[in-house]
Design a protein around this motif. Structure first.
Motif: not given
Length: 731
Positions: A75-104
Motif C-alpha cells: 500500500t505504501k508502494m502504491a502511494q509512491l507509484v501514484k506520487k511519481i506518476d502525478a509528476a508525468s514521468p516518461l517511464a518508470v522502472g522498479y529495481d525491486i521484486g514483488f515475488f510473494e503476495p503480501e498478507v496482513n
C-alpha cells in the motif's frame, strides 16, 4: 656502456615472446590487471555529467528512518507509484521484486469471517458485499496493482533470473520483455549468451497491471567488480531484455539480437544499434561516484516535498540504496555503489549512446603497442646508460598511457593498457638485470608490501622464510572479521570534517593495533569499516581464537576511547563486529613487486552479513556456528538465532560473543533463555512467548523486542513445516 652480444638479443627476444604468450594466453592475474586498468582510467577521468534524462527515486537510509524499515507495505508502494506518476514521468522502472503476495492480519481475519458465515449459511448478499469491500480494502497487492494500472506512464517491473541448475520446467511468465528475434549475419554464426534456469517473476496480478518486466541481474567480472551490463540473457530459447533496455524501449519497438561469426555483435532496438561484446554485455561508461545521477529520496516524494519538474518527462528508476539492505556493488568508483545506480548508468548510456566499446582494430593496436614498447626499451638499454634508459622507458610508458587515455575519453574505446605496459616493465627489468649485478631485493619488497597491514614479527617471519608465502591463490580454512561503526552518517553530520577525520584516524589506529597484535592481517579499510583476516599469509591453526580475542579487545578499547570522547566531544561510538570461519580463496593479486593480498568466497560474504546483522539483533559481536565450534571452550556465548541469509540455502546458527560484564549478566537468565529458544525452535510459540515475558522482567535487551514481534506474527500465521530457521529474503 653497450652490451653487443647475442645473449642480450636472445634475452630481449625471449621477453617479447613471453609477453606475446601472456597476451594470447591471458592468465588470471593479467585479466585482473586489465580490469583494474579500466578502473584507473575512470578515476583519472573523474566525474562526467549524466544526460539529466534519468532520475533515481532512492529508498535510502533516511527514507527507512522516516517511513519504516524495508520491505515497505505494498500500500505504501502504491502511494509512491501514484506520487511519481502525478509528476508525468516518461517511464518508470522498479529495481525491486514483488515475488510473494503480501498478507496482513486484517485480510486473514476477514477471510476467516467470510468462510465462517458461509458455512453457517448466514451470509446474505448485503453481508457478502460488505465483507468483499473490507477484503479489498485490506489487500495490499490489489492497491499496488491498481496504482500501476492507473498510471499514465510506462511501468516496468524488475525480476530475477537464476542460473543454478534446475530440473523444474518453467514457462516464461507473461509480459516478460524479450527480443523480437535474432539476426544472423552469416549462416555459420554461433552465439551462447548466459542461460538462465529459472525465472523469479513478479506476482501475476502486479505484472498484468504493469504490463512489462525486465530482469535486473547484473554479472560481475572476474575480480567481483561490475563493469558490464548484460543486454541479452537466454531462458528456454527466449532472448530476454534487462530492466534498463526495457525502459529504453518503452515504446515497444521491434528489437533483435544481432549475431556475427564469433558471437553477438550487439542489439538492435528500432533503428538504434547498440554494440556489445560477444556474450551480449554492454561496457558501462560510469558517470562518476555514487549519486552522480540525480537521487531523490523516496520519503520526500511521499511527503510531496519534491518539485514535480524533476520527474516530468524523465526516465525514473525506483529501488533501495540503503546500505543495510545489501544491494551495494563493487564498481570502478567504489566498493559500496548502489546496484540501482548501475541500472541507471546503463539506461543513461543507452540514451546518450556514449557506452564504452572495444573496436575491431583493438587486437592489432595491442600487438603493435607491445612490439613498439619492447623495441624501444631494448634499444634504450642496448645503447644508453641505466639512468637514461630509465628515462626513455618512462617517456615511452607515459606516452602510451596518454594515447590510451585519449582513446578512452574522446573516442570511448577500451584498449588494453596492462599487457603493453607489462611488456615494457618485463623487458626493462630483465634486460637491466642482465646488464648490472644488483642485490636480491625480495626481502625488502616483502617487508615493504606487508609492513603496513601485518604485525612486525610476522613480517620478519615472512622475510626469513619467503617460501612459506604462496603468491598464487589457494583455498584455506581461515577466519574473517568485519567491523563497522554504527550510525556513522549521523556522526559525520555532527562533526566538522577535520574533527571527523581526526576521530576516525584515532579509532582505526587503535583497532588496527589490536588486530595486528593478535596476528591478524589488515585486508582493507572501507570507509569506517575494517576487514581483517586471521590465519594467513602464514597459516596458524588458532586463527578463530585470535579473531575472537581481537573482537573483545576492540570493544574494551572502544570503551576507553568513548570515555574520553564523551568528555571532550560529547559523543560515543558503537560498533558491530561479524566473524566467520571457513574455506576461502586467499592469495596475492598482481606480481611480487606490487600486489594486494586478500581473500574471497562465500564465507567472506557471510562474515560481512553477520556484521550487518548486529544492528538487527542489537548485538556487538556475532559469530557463525563454524567459528563457535572452534572456540566455544574459550569464551562465553549465547545462541541468538538460526537464519538462512540471502543467497544461501543452508541455515546458519548465530552466536553472540559476550564480553565479561555481559557474560556475567547472562548467567542470571541463562536457564530461562535456553528454555525460551527450545520452545521457539520447536514451534511452541505460546510457551516461547510466556518465557519471553519472564526474560523481559529480568533484563532489558533489544533481542526481546525482536522476538516479541516475530512471535506475534508467527502465532497469527503459523508457517508450514516450521524448522526454527528465520529467512532473510530481502535484497
Amino acid at each position: 656502456m653497450r652490451y653487443q652480444n647475442r645473449y642480450f638479443f636472445l634475452l630481449s627476444l625471449s621477453t617479447l615472446l613471453f609477453s606475446l604468450f601472456l597476451y594470447f594466453y591471458l592468465p588470471s592475474f593479467l585479466q585482473i590487471l586489465e580490469l583494474k586498468s579500466v578502473d584507473w582510467r575512470f578515476h583519472w577521468r573523474g566525474n562526467t555529467l549524466p544526460s539529466q534524462k534519468v532520475v533515481i527515486v532512492a529508498i535510502d537510509e533516511e527514507s527507512l528512518e522516516k517511513v519504516g524499515r524495508w520491505p515497505w507495505s505494498r500500500t505504501k508502494m502504491a502511494q509512491l507509484v501514484k506520487k511519481i506518476d502525478a509528476a508525468s514521468p516518461l517511464a518508470v522502472g522498479y529495481d525491486i521484486g514483488f515475488f510473494e503476495p503480501e498478507v496482513n492480519v486484517a485480510q486473514k481475519e476477514v477471510l476467516t469471517l467470510f468462510e465462517f458465515l458461509k458455512q453457517k449459511h448466514k451470509l446474505d448478499k448485503e453481508s457478502q458485499q460488505f465483507l468483499e469491500q473490507r477484503l479489498l480494502a485490506n489487500y495490499p497487492d490489489y492497491w499496488l496493482a491498481r496504482a500501476l494500472l492507473e498510471t499514465n506512464s510506462t511501468q516496468v517491473l524488475g525480476y530475477y533470473l537464476n542460473f543454478e541448475p534446475s530440473k523444474q520446467k518453467q514457462k516464461l511468465p507473461l509480459n516478460t520483455a524479450k527480443y523480437t528475434g535474432v539476426k544472423l549475419l552469416q549462416p555459420e554464426s554461433v552465439f551462447q549468451p548466459l542461460q538462465a534456469s529459472k525465472v523469479r517473476s513478479n506476482l501475476e496480478l502486479l505484472l498484468k497491471a504493469a504490463g512489462k518486466q525486465g530482469y535486473f541481474n547484473v554479472v560481475p567480472d572476474e575480480d567481483g567488480s561490475y563493469r558490464r551490463y548484460p543486454l541479452v540473457l537466454e531462458f528456454r530459447e527466449n532472448y530476454l531484455q534487462p530492466l534498463a533496455l526495457s525502459l529504453f524501449n518503452h515504446a515497444n519497438k521491434s528489437s533483435f539480437v544481432v549475431v556475427g561469426k564469433a558471437g553477438i555483435l550487439g542489439v538492435e532496438v528500432g533503428k538504434v544499434f547498440v554494440p556489445t561484446d560477444e556474450r551480449g554485455f554492454l561496457f558501462l561508461n560510469y558517470r562518476g561516484k555514487a549519486q552522480t545521477i540525480l537521487h531523490l529520496p523516496a520519503w520526500k516524494i511521499l511527503a510531496g516535498e519534491i518539485d514535480p519538474s524533476l520527474l516530468q518527462g524523465k526516465y525514473v528508476l525506483v529501488g533501495v540504496t540503503a546500505p543495510g539492505v545489501y544491494d551495494l556493488r563493487v564498481t570502478p568508483f567504489g566498493v559500496a555503489y548502489p546496484g540501482l545506480e548501475i541500472q541507471a548508468t546503463a539506461l543513461d548510456n543507452l540514451l546518450q549512446k556514449d557506452y564504452l566499446l572495444r573496436p575491431g582494430f583493438a587486437p592489432l593496436f595491442d600487438l603493435v603497442a607491445i612490439i613498439l614498447l619492447w623495441l624501444g626499451v631494448s634499444l634504450a638499454l642496448f645503447y644508453l646508460t641505466p639512468f637514461f634508459s630509465l628515462m626513455v622507458s618512462l617517456i615511452l610508458g607515459l606516452s602510451f598511457i596518454g594515447l590510451n587515455f585519449y582513446f578512452f575519453t574522446h573516442k570511448l574505446y577500451l584498449l588494453n593498457l596492462g599487457s603493453p605496459l607489462l611488456t615494457l616493465v618485463i623487458s626493462y627489468v630483465v634486460l637491466l638485470s642482465y646488464r648490472i649485478l644488483f642485490a636480491d631485493k625480495q626481502k625488502k619488497n616483502l617487508r615493504k608490501a606487508f609492513s603496513k597491514y601485518l604485525d612486525a614479527k610476522l613480517v620478519e617471519e615472512i622475510v626469513k622464510e619467503p617460501d612459506k608465502l604462496k603468491l598464487g591463490g589457494e583455498k584455506r580454512e581461515l577466519t574473517v572479521l568485519f567491523s563497522d561503526i554504527r550510525g556513522f552518517t549521523t556522526l559525520s553530520e555532527k562533526l566538522a570534517p577535520e574533527e571527523l577525520v581526526s576521530l576516525l584516524n584515532k579509532y582505526l589506529t587503535e583497532m588496527t593495533q589490536i588486530i595486528l597484535q593478535e596476528k591478524g592481517l589488515l585486508d582493507k579499510y572501507i570507509g569506517d569499516a575494517i576487514m581483517a583476516i586471521f590465519g594467513t599469509p602464514i597459516y596458524y591453526p588458532e586463527h578463530a581464537l585470535c579473531a575472537c580475542k581481537s573482537a573483545l579487545s576492540m570493544l574494551l578499547k572502544l570503551e576507553e576511547l568513548n570515555t574520553n570522547w564523551k568528555k571532550t566531544k560529547g559523543l560515543e561510538l558503537n560498533i558491530g563486529i561479524g566473524i566467520n570461519t571457513g574455506e576461502m580463496v586467499a592469495g596475492n593479486m598482481g606480481s611480487i613487486e606490487r600486489f594486494d593480498y586478500t581473500v574471497m568466497g562465500d564465507n567472506v560474504n557471510l562474515a560481512s552479513r553477520l556484521e550487518g546483522l548486529n544492528k538487527y539483533y542489537g548485538t556487538n559481536i556475532l559469530v557463525s556456528e563454524f567459528t563457535y565450534e572452534q572456540v566455544k571452550e574459550h569464551f562465553s556465548f549465547r545462541l541468538i538465532d538460526k537464519v538462512r541469509v540471502k543467497g544461501k540455502e543452508k541455515p546458519v546458527k548465530l552466536y553472540e560473543l559476550l564480553p565479561e560484564k555481559k557474560a556475567t549478566i547472562f548467567q542470571s537468565y541463562k536457564e530461562e533463555y535456553e528454555e525460551f529458544l527450545s520452545y521457539y525452535f520447536a514451534g511452541e510459540f505460546e510457551a516461547a512467548s510466556e518465557k519471553l515475558l519472564l526474560l523481559e522482567g529480568k533484563t532489558r535487551d533489544k533481542l526481546w523486542e525482536l522476538y516479541k514481534e516475530r512471535l506475534k506474527v508467527l502465532r497469527q500465521s503459523r508457517p508450514e513445516n516450521w524448522d526454527g530457521v528465520y529467512t532473510f529474503a530481502v535484497k
